[in-house]
Design a protein around this motif. Structure first.
Motif, mmCIF file in Angstrom:
data_model
loop_
_atom_site.group_PDB
_atom_site.id
_atom_site.type_symbol
_atom_site.label_atom_id
_atom_site.label_comp_id
_atom_site.label_asym_id
_atom_site.label_seq_id
_atom_site.Cartn_x
_atom_site.Cartn_y
_atom_site.Cartn_z
ATOM 1 N N PRO A 157 36.497 38.250 40.035
ATOM 2 C CA PRO A 157 36.166 39.600 40.483
ATOM 3 C C PRO A 157 36.021 39.652 42.004
ATOM 4 C CG PRO A 157 34.240 38.525 39.536
ATOM 5 C CD PRO A 157 35.404 37.600 39.312
ATOM 6 N N THR A 158 36.392 40.795 42.582
ATOM 7 C CA THR A 158 36.347 40.911 44.040
ATOM 8 C C THR A 158 35.435 42.035 44.542
ATOM 9 O OG1 THR A 158 38.308 42.317 44.031
ATOM 10 C CG2 THR A 158 38.670 39.942 44.318
ATOM 11 N N THR A 159 34.959 42.887 43.648
ATOM 12 C CA THR A 159 34.054 43.966 44.045
ATOM 13 C C THR A 159 32.763 43.854 43.238
ATOM 14 O OG1 THR A 159 34.808 45.537 42.373
ATOM 15 C CG2 THR A 159 36.027 45.499 44.468
ATOM 16 N N VAL A 160 31.740 44.534 43.695
ATOM 17 C CA VAL A 160 30.474 44.556 42.951
ATOM 18 C C VAL A 160 30.706 45.097 41.541
ATOM 19 C CG1 VAL A 160 28.197 45.649 42.828
ATOM 20 C CG2 VAL A 160 29.025 44.749 45.005
ATOM 21 N N GLU A 161 31.501 46.145 41.427
ATOM 22 C CA GLU A 161 31.776 46.726 40.115
ATOM 23 C C GLU A 161 32.507 45.740 39.211
ATOM 24 O OE1 GLU A 161 32.312 48.360 43.020
ATOM 25 O OE2 GLU A 161 30.710 49.846 42.825
ATOM 26 N N GLU A 162 33.461 44.998 39.747
ATOM 27 C CA GLU A 162 34.180 44.010 38.935
ATOM 28 C C GLU A 162 33.240 42.898 38.471
ATOM 29 O OE1 GLU A 162 37.498 42.699 41.305
ATOM 30 O OE2 GLU A 162 38.663 44.511 40.874
ATOM 31 N N VAL A 163 32.329 42.478 39.329
ATOM 32 C CA VAL A 163 31.343 41.465 38.943
ATOM 33 C C VAL A 163 30.465 42.020 37.824
ATOM 34 C CG1 VAL A 163 29.322 40.165 39.710
ATOM 35 C CG2 VAL A 163 31.337 40.274 41.174
ATOM 36 N N ALA A 164 29.959 43.235 38.009
ATOM 37 C CA ALA A 164 29.096 43.848 36.989
ATOM 38 C C ALA A 164 29.849 44.063 35.678
ATOM 39 C CB ALA A 164 28.536 45.164 37.515
ATOM 40 N N MET A 165 31.141 44.355 35.752
ATOM 41 C CA MET A 165 31.930 44.577 34.526
ATOM 42 C C MET A 165 32.006 43.330 33.666
ATOM 43 S SD MET A 165 32.858 47.548 33.612
ATOM 44 C CE MET A 165 33.993 47.059 32.318
ATOM 45 N N VAL A 168 29.100 43.904 31.506
ATOM 46 C CA VAL A 168 29.321 45.075 30.649
ATOM 47 C C VAL A 168 30.343 44.768 29.553
ATOM 48 C CG1 VAL A 168 30.211 47.457 30.640
ATOM 49 C CG2 VAL A 168 28.584 46.714 32.402
ATOM 50 N N ASN A 169 31.395 44.040 29.891
ATOM 51 C CA ASN A 169 32.386 43.678 28.875
ATOM 52 C C ASN A 169 31.766 42.843 27.761
ATOM 53 O OD1 ASN A 169 34.616 45.064 29.910
ATOM 54 N ND2 ASN A 169 35.155 43.380 31.275
ATOM 55 N N ARG A 170 30.854 41.947 28.111
ATOM 56 C CA ARG A 170 30.160 41.166 27.071
ATOM 57 C C ARG A 170 29.297 42.058 26.197
ATOM 58 N NH1 ARG A 170 30.181 35.579 26.981
ATOM 59 N NH2 ARG A 170 29.366 36.079 24.948
ATOM 60 N N VAL A 171 28.648 43.038 26.817
ATOM 61 C CA VAL A 171 27.820 43.977 26.049
ATOM 62 C C VAL A 171 28.694 44.755 25.069
ATOM 63 C CG1 VAL A 171 26.350 46.030 26.198
ATOM 64 C CG2 VAL A 171 26.024 44.136 27.819
ATOM 65 N N ILE A 172 29.838 45.224 25.526
ATOM 66 C CA ILE A 172 30.751 45.967 24.649
ATOM 67 C C ILE A 172 31.210 45.085 23.492
ATOM 68 C CG2 ILE A 172 33.004 47.114 24.531
ATOM 69 C CD1 ILE A 172 32.448 48.043 27.463
ATOM 70 N N ASP A 173 31.480 43.812 23.771
ATOM 71 C CA ASP A 173 31.815 42.862 22.697
ATOM 72 C C ASP A 173 30.659 42.746 21.707
ATOM 73 O OD1 ASP A 173 34.333 42.304 23.757
ATOM 74 O OD2 ASP A 173 33.712 40.393 24.670
ATOM 75 N N GLU A 180 39.843 46.263 26.091
ATOM 76 C CA GLU A 180 40.586 45.279 26.861
ATOM 77 C C GLU A 180 39.698 44.717 27.950
ATOM 78 O OE1 GLU A 180 44.478 45.439 27.628
ATOM 79 O OE2 GLU A 180 44.958 46.460 25.755
ATOM 80 N N SER A 181 39.644 43.421 28.046
ATOM 81 C CA SER A 181 38.906 42.766 29.122
ATOM 82 C C SER A 181 39.437 41.348 29.282
ATOM 83 C CB SER A 181 37.397 42.740 28.831
ATOM 84 O OG SER A 181 37.111 41.845 27.778
ATOM 85 N N TYR A 182 39.003 40.700 30.332
ATOM 86 C CA TYR A 182 39.399 39.314 30.567
ATOM 87 C C TYR A 182 38.883 38.439 29.432
ATOM 88 C CZ TYR A 182 39.746 34.677 32.592
ATOM 89 O OH TYR A 182 40.041 33.348 32.801
ATOM 90 N N ARG A 183 39.724 37.585 28.924
ATOM 91 C CA ARG A 183 39.331 36.640 27.874
ATOM 92 C C ARG A 183 39.630 35.231 28.375
ATOM 93 N NH1 ARG A 183 36.203 39.798 24.808
ATOM 94 N NH2 ARG A 183 37.264 41.722 24.358
ATOM 95 N N TRP A 184 38.645 34.360 28.244
ATOM 96 C CA TRP A 184 38.775 32.978 28.685
ATOM 97 C C TRP A 184 39.994 32.324 28.038
ATOM 98 C CZ3 TRP A 184 37.523 29.752 32.252
ATOM 99 C CH2 TRP A 184 37.584 28.368 32.031
ATOM 100 N N SER A 185 40.774 31.627 28.844
ATOM 101 C CA SER A 185 41.935 30.838 28.419
ATOM 102 C C SER A 185 43.083 31.666 27.896
ATOM 103 C CB SER A 185 41.536 29.811 27.340
ATOM 104 O OG SER A 185 40.706 28.843 27.917
ATOM 105 N N GLU A 186 43.061 32.973 28.067
ATOM 106 C CA GLU A 186 44.200 33.773 27.673
ATOM 107 C C GLU A 186 45.145 33.903 28.859
ATOM 108 O OE1 GLU A 186 43.184 37.532 25.973
ATOM 109 O OE2 GLU A 186 42.259 36.613 24.212
ATOM 110 N N GLU A 187 46.427 33.890 28.562
ATOM 111 C CA GLU A 187 47.420 34.050 29.619
ATOM 112 C C GLU A 187 47.353 35.468 30.158
ATOM 113 O OE1 GLU A 187 49.443 31.661 30.875
ATOM 114 O OE2 GLU A 187 48.367 30.278 29.583
#
Length: 188
Positions: A157-165, A168-173, A180-187
């Protein structure tokens, strides 16, 4: 089946987490039957201080006063699936752990726990003292999920919002919504 969710925003630092979660829930409305929001007066002040705006007023969700014990989710019969407290102050955590239902936030959390539904507390304080840790243990043993606002950096992440997301993405999970969000080890 569409989910009924309660979002509580306390006066802990971290309004960006609440803002981003509520924005994402707007985008995921097709998976939601209802979103109810409770914000403390301190939460509104901190939101204004940290974000310099009051965009929460434009959200398409129903707001409830923190003293409104007639809110539907103050009773298990309303069948709300999930409650997220984001950010969750240590005071709120302590009252939940102690079974003190002195406002709508703590009453709703008590209802969610007694009904064996999903309670997610996005703890926003550090360092933790032993009282905090024991309160987290108590809530966890009662069925709650402690999700500290601890971001990850795998997605670069490069912005405060991206860091906070990343939080938030974990909370949504944890809520159980598809997104859609970043998933570890996914291409990429």
């Amino acid at each position: 089946m569409k989910k009924k969710i309660v979002i509580a925003v306390t006066g802990a630092s971290g309004s960006v987490y609440a803002k981003l979660l509520l924005q994402q829930l707007q985008k995921l409305q097709s998976q939601l039957a209802e979103v109810a929001i409770v914000m403390s007066a301190n939460a509104k002040q901190v939101w204004q201080l940290e974000l310099g705006e009051d965009s929460y007023k434009q959200l398409p969700f129903k707001f409830y006063d923190k003293n409104d014990f007639m809110a539907p989710f103050a009773s298990g019969s309303a069948r709300f699936d999930t409650m997220v407290i984001i950010p969750c102050s240590m005071g709120t955590l302590g009252r939940i752990a102690g079974g003190i239902s002195d406002d709508l936030v703590t009453r709703a959390a008590d209802v969610i726990l007694k009904e064996r539904r999903r309670l997610i507390l996005v703890a926003r304080d550090m360092p933790f003292n032993l009282i905090h840790i024991r309160n987290m243990q108590t809530v966890t043993e009662a069925g709650g999920i402690i999700c500290p606002a601890v971001p990850s950096f795998y997605s670069k992440p490069t912005t405060v919002e991206e860091v906070a997301m990343t939080v938030v993405n974990r909370v949504i999970d944890l809520i159980g919504l598809e997104h859609e969000s970043y998933r570890w080890s996914e291409e990429e």
